[in-house]
Scaffold this active site. Sequence first.
Site, mmCIF file in Angstrom:
data_model
loop_
_atom_site.group_PDB
_atom_site.id
_atom_site.type_symbol
_atom_site.label_atom_id
_atom_site.label_comp_id
_atom_site.label_asym_id
_atom_site.label_seq_id
_atom_site.Cartn_x
_atom_site.Cartn_y
_atom_site.Cartn_z
ATOM 1 N N GLY A 5 17.558 24.196 -0.356
ATOM 2 C CA GLY A 5 16.949 23.046 0.318
ATOM 3 C C GLY A 5 16.645 23.370 1.773
ATOM 4 N N ALA A 6 16.221 24.630 2.001
ATOM 5 C CA ALA A 6 16.021 25.105 3.381
ATOM 6 C C ALA A 6 14.792 24.485 4.036
ATOM 7 C CB ALA A 6 15.914 26.632 3.384
ATOM 8 N N ILE A 10 18.210 18.698 6.987
ATOM 9 C CA ILE A 10 19.506 19.306 7.317
ATOM 10 C C ILE A 10 19.478 20.802 7.006
ATOM 11 C CG2 ILE A 10 21.978 19.267 6.787
ATOM 12 C CD1 ILE A 10 21.668 16.270 6.108
ATOM 13 N N GLY A 11 18.851 21.154 5.867
ATOM 14 C CA GLY A 11 18.802 22.562 5.460
ATOM 15 C C GLY A 11 18.149 23.445 6.511
ATOM 16 N N SER A 132 28.869 13.518 0.118
ATOM 17 C CA SER A 132 28.291 12.332 0.752
ATOM 18 C C SER A 132 29.328 11.221 0.757
ATOM 19 C CB SER A 132 27.074 11.907 -0.076
ATOM 20 O OG SER A 132 26.851 10.533 0.029
ATOM 21 N N TYR A 158 23.344 8.780 -7.747
ATOM 22 C CA TYR A 158 23.435 9.781 -6.665
ATOM 23 C C TYR A 158 24.912 10.016 -6.300
ATOM 24 C CZ TYR A 158 23.080 11.613 -1.869
ATOM 25 O OH TYR A 158 23.232 12.361 -0.728
HETATM 26 N N1 LIG Z 1 20.415 12.318 4.869
HETATM 27 C C1 LIG Z 1 21.629 11.809 4.698
HETATM 28 O O1 LIG Z 1 22.003 10.769 5.312
HETATM 29 C C2 LIG Z 1 22.607 12.474 3.778
HETATM 30 C C3 LIG Z 1 23.891 11.913 3.637
HETATM 31 C C4 LIG Z 1 24.800 12.533 2.794
HETATM 32 C C5 LIG Z 1 24.464 13.698 2.121
HETATM 33 N N2 LIG Z 1 23.206 14.207 2.266
HETATM 34 C C6 LIG Z 1 22.890 15.430 1.516
HETATM 35 O O2 LIG Z 1 22.384 16.407 2.411
HETATM 36 C C7 LIG Z 1 21.539 17.324 1.677
HETATM 37 C C8 LIG Z 1 20.237 17.518 2.437
HETATM 38 O O3 LIG Z 1 19.554 16.281 2.500
HETATM 39 P P1 LIG Z 1 18.511 15.893 3.651
HETATM 40 O O4 LIG Z 1 18.979 14.635 4.248
HETATM 41 O O5 LIG Z 1 18.246 17.073 4.527
HETATM 42 O O6 LIG Z 1 17.251 15.517 2.750
HETATM 43 P P2 LIG Z 1 15.797 16.183 2.658
HETATM 44 O O7 LIG Z 1 15.225 16.358 3.999
HETATM 45 O O8 LIG Z 1 15.096 15.335 1.667
HETATM 46 O O9 LIG Z 1 16.089 17.627 2.042
HETATM 47 C C9 LIG Z 1 16.355 17.827 0.685
HETATM 48 C C10 LIG Z 1 16.094 19.279 0.364
HETATM 49 O O10 LIG Z 1 16.379 19.495 -1.022
HETATM 50 C C11 LIG Z 1 15.259 20.142 -1.601
HETATM 51 N N3 LIG Z 1 15.113 19.869 -3.026
HETATM 52 C C12 LIG Z 1 14.944 18.671 -3.637
HETATM 53 N N4 LIG Z 1 14.743 18.849 -4.947
HETATM 54 C C13 LIG Z 1 14.752 20.179 -5.175
HETATM 55 C C14 LIG Z 1 14.576 20.980 -6.313
HETATM 56 N N5 LIG Z 1 14.325 20.449 -7.517
HETATM 57 N N6 LIG Z 1 14.657 22.323 -6.178
HETATM 58 C C15 LIG Z 1 14.887 22.877 -4.976
HETATM 59 N N7 LIG Z 1 15.040 22.180 -3.850
HETATM 60 C C16 LIG Z 1 14.980 20.834 -3.949
HETATM 61 C C17 LIG Z 1 14.052 19.599 -0.843
HETATM 62 O O11 LIG Z 1 12.928 20.423 -1.061
HETATM 63 P P3 LIG Z 1 11.421 19.912 -0.756
HETATM 64 O O12 LIG Z 1 11.244 20.132 0.727
HETATM 65 O O13 LIG Z 1 10.576 20.775 -1.596
HETATM 66 O O14 LIG Z 1 11.389 18.454 -1.132
HETATM 67 C C18 LIG Z 1 14.612 19.675 0.573
HETATM 68 O O15 LIG Z 1 14.536 20.978 1.064
HETATM 69 C C19 LIG Z 1 21.353 16.697 0.288
HETATM 70 O O16 LIG Z 1 22.236 17.321 -0.607
HETATM 71 C C20 LIG Z 1 21.784 15.259 0.496
HETATM 72 O O17 LIG Z 1 22.254 14.671 -0.701
HETATM 73 C C21 LIG Z 1 22.265 13.630 3.070
#
Ligand SMILES: NC(=O)c1ccc[n+]([C@@H]2O[C@H](COP(=O)([O-])OP(=O)(O)OC[C@H]3O[C@@H](n4cnc5c(N)ncnc54)[C@H](OP(=O)(O)O)[C@@H]3O)[C@@H](O)[C@H]2O)c1
Length: 270
Positions: A5-6, A10-11, A132, A158
Site C-alpha cells: 500500500g505504498a 500512510i504507506g 485499527s 473492516y
Molecule cells: N486512515 C485511518 O484513519 C486509519 C485508521 C486505522 C488503520 N488504518 C489502516 O492504515 C492502512 C493505510 O491506510 P490509509 O489511511 O493510508 O489509506 P489509503 O490512503 O486509502 O491507502 C490504502 C493503500 O492500500 C492499497 N490497496 C488497497 N487495495 C489494495 C489491493 N487490492 N492491492 C494492493 N494494494 C491495495 C491502496 O492502493 P491504491 O493506491 O491503488 O488504492 C493504498 O496504497 C490501512 O491498512 C488502513 O486500514 C487507517
Amino acid sequence: MIITGATGSIGSEAVRAMAKKGHAVIMACRNVEKGEAVKQRLLEENPSARLQVMQVDMASLKSVNRFVESLKDQGVALSGLFNNAGVMNRSFALTEDGFEQTVAVNYLAPYLLTRRLMPLFLPDAHVVNMVSLTCHLAHVDRDFFDKKEDDFRQLGTYGDSKLALLLFTIALSKRAGFHVNMADPGVVNSKMLHMSRWYDGLADLLFRPFCKSPEKGALPAVNALTTDERLRFFSGNRCKRVPRKYMDNPQIEWLWATTEALLQRQGFDL
Ligand SMILES: NC(=O)c1ccc[n+]([C@@H]2O[C@H](COP(=O)([O-])OP(=O)(O)OC[C@H]3O[C@@H](n4cnc5c(N)ncnc54)[C@H](OP(=O)(O)O)[C@@H]3O)[C@@H](O)[C@H]2O)c1
C-alpha cells in the site's frame, strides 16, 4: 524491506521515513503507474533513496503468490515487511478466490504474504501489521470466512478483518524468531476516511481538521519497524503491551489453524 500500500497516505509516508533511515524499500503497489509517481516524488526529495516499485494485488491470492515468487527469484533477503495495504469497502463483493474483499485484502493477503516470505527474512527482521481502533468492537467468530451479504457492515466487517490481523500478529509472534509487532495509526486524514456516504462532506468539514496527518499516522509503524521489542502495540509515540483482551482471545489458535488449512487447500505451500 517491503511496504504494501505504498501509494497510500500512510504507506507513502512510511516509505519516505524508512528510505530516509537508509533502508532499501520495495514499494508493493496495486497500481504500478501510481507507485512510480510516488517513487519519483520521494526521489526528488531524497535522491539517494533506494526504492523499487513492484506490483501486487492484495485482492488476489495468486497475485500475492506471484509477488513472493519473483522476490524469491531475485534472491532478496528481507529486513522487514510492513503489511499496510488495506480497504474499507462500502459494499459486499467477493474476490476471484471467493472471499469477501475486505477480509481478503486486510487479512488473508497479508497472512499469505507473510507466511510465504518467512524463509526470506533475516534473523533480525521486523514484521509490522497495521491494525485499527475498530478492533475494540470487533469479533472473529467461527463463521469469519463464510460471511454472507446480509452479514456485511462497512465498519463492522473492516473491524473484524483488522482484529483477525491482530490475532495473526499474536500467533505469528509466538512462532517466529524475528520481531513481530502491530501498529495503530489513530484516525488519519486519508482517502480511507471517505465512507462514500452522503455525510462525507459534513464529516470533512467537522471531523477532518482534527485527524492526524499521514506523517503522524505512519509514526507508530516506523517505530515498530525499528524497535528491539517483540509483540508490542505501537500507537502515537508509544509502545505498549498488547492488551490482555486480545492476548486472551480464544480464537487465536483456531484462526491460525483454519487459515493455514484454507490456504493449503488453495494450493499454497506454507
Ligand atoms: N486512515 C485511518 O484513519 C486509519 C485508521 C486505522 C488503520 N488504518 C489502516 O492504515 C492502512 C493505510 O491506510 P490509509 O489511511 O493510508 O489509506 P489509503 O490512503 O486509502 O491507502 C490504502 C493503500 O492500500 C492499497 N490497496 C488497497 N487495495 C489494495 C489491493 N487490492 N492491492 C494492493 N494494494 C491495495 C491502496 O492502493 P491504491 O493506491 O491503488 O488504492 C493504498 O496504497 C490501512 O491498512 C488502513 O486500514 C487507517
